[in-house]
Design an enzyme around this catalytic site. Structure first.
Site, mmCIF file in Angstrom:
data_model
loop_
_atom_site.group_PDB
_atom_site.id
_atom_site.type_symbol
_atom_site.label_atom_id
_atom_site.label_comp_id
_atom_site.label_asym_id
_atom_site.label_seq_id
_atom_site.Cartn_x
_atom_site.Cartn_y
_atom_site.Cartn_z
ATOM 1 N N ASP A 50 47.431 78.795 75.626
ATOM 2 C CA ASP A 50 46.505 77.687 75.764
ATOM 3 C C ASP A 50 45.615 77.721 74.517
ATOM 4 O O ASP A 50 45.668 78.684 73.736
ATOM 5 C CB ASP A 50 45.696 77.864 77.058
ATOM 6 N N ASP A 52 41.779 76.279 74.304
ATOM 7 C CA ASP A 52 40.370 76.539 74.607
ATOM 8 C C ASP A 52 40.194 77.823 75.413
ATOM 9 O O ASP A 52 40.842 78.021 76.444
ATOM 10 C CB ASP A 52 39.780 75.363 75.395
ATOM 11 N N ARG A 202 33.551 64.939 83.190
ATOM 12 C CA ARG A 202 34.865 64.485 82.688
ATOM 13 C C ARG A 202 34.700 63.594 81.464
ATOM 14 O O ARG A 202 35.420 63.730 80.475
ATOM 15 C CB ARG A 202 35.580 63.721 83.802
ATOM 16 N N ASP A 203 33.733 62.678 81.526
ATOM 17 C CA ASP A 203 33.539 61.735 80.426
ATOM 18 C C ASP A 203 33.081 62.429 79.142
ATOM 19 O O ASP A 203 33.362 61.949 78.038
ATOM 20 C CB ASP A 203 32.527 60.662 80.819
ATOM 21 N N VAL A 204 32.370 63.528 79.267
ATOM 22 C CA VAL A 204 31.978 64.287 78.076
ATOM 23 C C VAL A 204 33.225 64.714 77.305
ATOM 24 O O VAL A 204 33.229 64.752 76.069
ATOM 25 C CB VAL A 204 31.126 65.517 78.460
#
Length: 495
Positions: A50, A52, A202-204
Site C-alpha cells: 500500500d 499511505d 471523505r470530502d477532504v
C-alpha cells in the site's frame, strides 16, 4: 487469617520485585517483526505494498490539517454552528480500533469477546459513568448484530469501527461536535451528525484538499523515510518482484515517491496501480484497468499486459491475477488497514500479509520502561493471589480481599494511562486482547511498526509465532530459555 493473608501478600510482592531486574534484561525490540503465523521469506517471490502509512509516513501536521478542513466543511457546507471552530485537534485523545455507537453517539473500546472496557466510553469529550454504560447496554456486552460489518462499517443501526490511521481526526471531530451540542443543550440527531462528519472527512480526500496541501508543502507533511528506498533496493537486489496498489491518485503518489525514494522510483516496481478503491478492488470483477499517461490523463486502450514503468488506475484483483499470474503464498502484501488492505487477500486469495502498525513502536517503548514492568508484574501477581485466596470466605478475609481488589482496579487504570489517558493500549483491554488485535491476529501473518523493520532480517528468514499457553495448558509449556524466540532489544543493540 488477616495476618496470614498479609504475610502472603508481602511475600508475593518481594518475589515480584526480585523478578523485575531479570525482565529488564529481556526487553522487546521496537524494530522487530512479530509473527501470528509461521512464514518463511524464502517462499516469497513477490512483494506488494500500500502507499499511505506503508511506504510513506506523515507528520503530526497531517491530522491537524484533516481535522481543520473537515470542521470547516461542516460549518460552510453543512451549516453547523461557527462556534465549533474553537475546537482544535488533540492528537492524544483517540486511538485506532475504537467503536462508535452511531445511535447513542458514544465512542468506546471493545475487547475480542465483544465486551466494552468500562472507563473507556466517551460521549463527547467526557467519560460515561460505568453505571450508565451498564444500564445503556444491559451489561457491558455488545451483541454480534450490533457490531460493525466485516469491513468495520456501520449500516446506521450498528457500530462503526475506526481502523484507519486517517480516522483519528474523524473520531476527534465527532467527539468535539458532540461535546458542543451537549454543552449547549442543543437537540440533535446522532445519526445525522455521524453521516455529516463522515462525509466531511471523505470530502477532504475526494475533493483533493488533503492531496493539494501535501503536494504544496511536502517537507512539512511527509516524514522523509530514507529506509523505504533501502528496503525496496534490498528486495530488488535479491530479484524480488514488487508492486504497488493504493487508493491515492497518480500525481500525489508520484510526488511523494519522488521525495522519499527518488525520481526513478518506478524502476523498482513491476506494477503500479492507483485509485484502486480497495477493498472493492479485491472483490469487484467488473472494473477494467486504465492506463494513466505522464500528464495524468486516462487512456482508453484495452489492457492486455501490466507493463513495468506504467501507471494503471482502478481495475480489480481478478484481472490483476490473470495478467500477472501472481497467486497464492508466494505473494506478501503490506498495508496499514487490517480490513481494506489485508482481510480479503488472506481469506479469499491465499496471499501472505504484513500489517504496518506505527503505534507498535511507541507502545513497545512504554512496555520496556521499568515503571510499566513493575506495575504489570505486580498486577499479574496480585491477580493470582486473589484467585488463590478467594477460598477464604470469613468476614475478616473478605475485607482484606476487597482491599486487594481495589488496589488491582487502581493499577489497571494506571496501566491504561501509560498508553492513552482515555482509551489505553491499542492491543489490550484490562486483561483481554482488543477487538483490533483479534482482527490483526486473524488477517496478518506478520506485523511491525514500519517497513524499515525488514532491514533487520535477511530475505530467507523464517518468522515463528511464539507458542502461548492455552488456559488449560501448563505455563511451563510456554517457558523459554533467556533470549530465545523473543525479538529482544539487547540482542539487537549488540548486533
Amino acid at each position: 487469617m488477616k495476618r496470614y493473608l498479609w504475610e502472603r501478600y508481602r511475600e508475593a510482592k518481594r518475589s515480584t520485585e526480585e523478578l523485575v531486574p531479570s525482565i529488564m534484561n529481556n526487553l522487546l525490540n521496537p524494530d522487530a517483526i512479530f509473527s501470528n503465523n509461521e512464514m518463511s521469506l524464502s517462499d516469497i517471490e513477490i512483494y506488494g505494498f500500500d502507499y499511505d502509512y506503508t511506504l510513506v509516513f506523515y507528520s503530526k501536521h497531517l491530522h491537524t490539517l484533516i481535522f481543520n478542513a473537515a470542521r470547516d466543511l461542516l460549518i460552510n457546507e453543512h451549516r453547523y454552528p461557527v462556534e465549533i471552530r474553537k475546537y482544535e485537534y488533540d492528537p492524544n485523545f483517540a486511538i485506532r480500533g475504537l467503536h462508535y455507537d452511531v445511535q447513542r453517539a458514544v465512542l468506546m473500546k471493545i475487547d475480542a469477546f465483544h465486551y466494552i472496557q468500562l472507563g473507556t466510553v466517551y460521549r463527547g469529550l467526557s467519560v460515561v459513568p460505568d453505571e450508565e454504560v451498564i444500564e445503556m447496554y444491559e451489561g457491558s456486552h455488545v451483541p454480534l448484530e450490533q457490531m460493525s460489518d466485516f469491513y468495520g462499517k456501520s449500516s446506521g443501526n450498528t457500530m462503526k469501527q475506526f481502523m484507519d490511521i486517517f480516522s483519528l481526526p474523524e473520531m476527534t471531530l465527532l467527539s468535539c461536535v458532540n461535546e458542543y451540542f451537549l454543552k449547549n443543550n442543543i437537540d440533535y440527531e446522532p445519526v445525522h451528525l455521524y453521516k455529516d462528519v463522515k462525509d466531511s472527512i471523505r470530502d477532504v480526500h475526494t475533493k483533493g484538499i488533503m492531496y493539494r496541501a501535501i503536494e504544496a508543502d511536502i517537507e512539512k507533511y511527509i516524514c522523509y523515510a530514507e529506509q523505504t528506498r533501502a528496503v525496496l533496493a534490498k528486495l530488488a537486489d535479491h530479484g524480488k518482484k514488487m508492486f504497488l496498489i493504493t487508493n491515492s491518485p497518480s500525481s500525489f503518489v508520484d510526488k511523494g515517491m519522488r521525495y522519499i525514494v527518488g525520481k526513478d522510483w518506478r524502476d523498482l516496481f513491476d506494477v503500479v496501480i492507483v485509485q484502486a478503491e480497495k477493498p472493492n478492488f479485491f472483490n469487484d470483477k467488473r472494473r477494467p484497468f486504465r492506463k494513466v499517461n505522464e500528464k495524468g490523463v486516462l487512456l482508453w486502450d484495452k489492457i492486455y499486459k501490466l507493463q513495468k514503468g506504467q501507471i494503471y488506475k482502478q481495475g480489480n484483483l481478478y484481472e490483476f491475477l490473470k495478467l500477472t499470474g501472481w497467486r497464492g503464498s508466494k505473494v506478501l502484501y503490506f498495508g496499514d488497514h487490517i480490513y481494506s488492505d489485508l482481510a480479503d487477500l488472506t481469506l479469499k486469495h491465499g496471499w501472505r500479509t504484513g500489517a504496518i502498525i506505527p503505534e507498535l513502536r511507541s507502545e513497545l517503548k512504554t512496555m520496556n520502561t521499568e515503571q510499566y514492568i513493575q506495575t504489570v508484574a505486580w498486577l499479574q501477581t496480585l491477580t493470582g493471589l486473589l484467585e488463590q485466596m478467594q477460598v477464604h470466605r470469613d468476614a475478616e478475609s473478605q475485607l482484606v480481599l476487597q482491599e486487594w481488589k481495589k488496589e488491582r482496579k487502581d493499577m489497571r487504570e494506571m496501566t491504561k494511562g501509560f498508553f492513552n489517558a482515555q482509551f489505553g493500549s491499542l492491543f489490550r483491554t484490562d486483561q483481554n486482547p482488543t477487538y483490533f488485535l483479534r482482527r490483526l491476529s486473524r488477517f496478518a501473518d506478520i506485523y511491525m511498526a514500519s517497513l524499515s523493520c525488514l532491514l533487520n532480517y535477511d530475505v530467507s528468514h523464517t518468522f515463528y509465532p511464539r507458542r502461548t499457553p492455552l488456559q488449560h495448558e501448563l505455563p511451563a509449556w510456554s517457558d523459554r530459555p533467556p533470549a530465545a524466540r523473543l525479538p529482544l532489544l539487547q540482542e539487537a543493540q549488540a548486533k
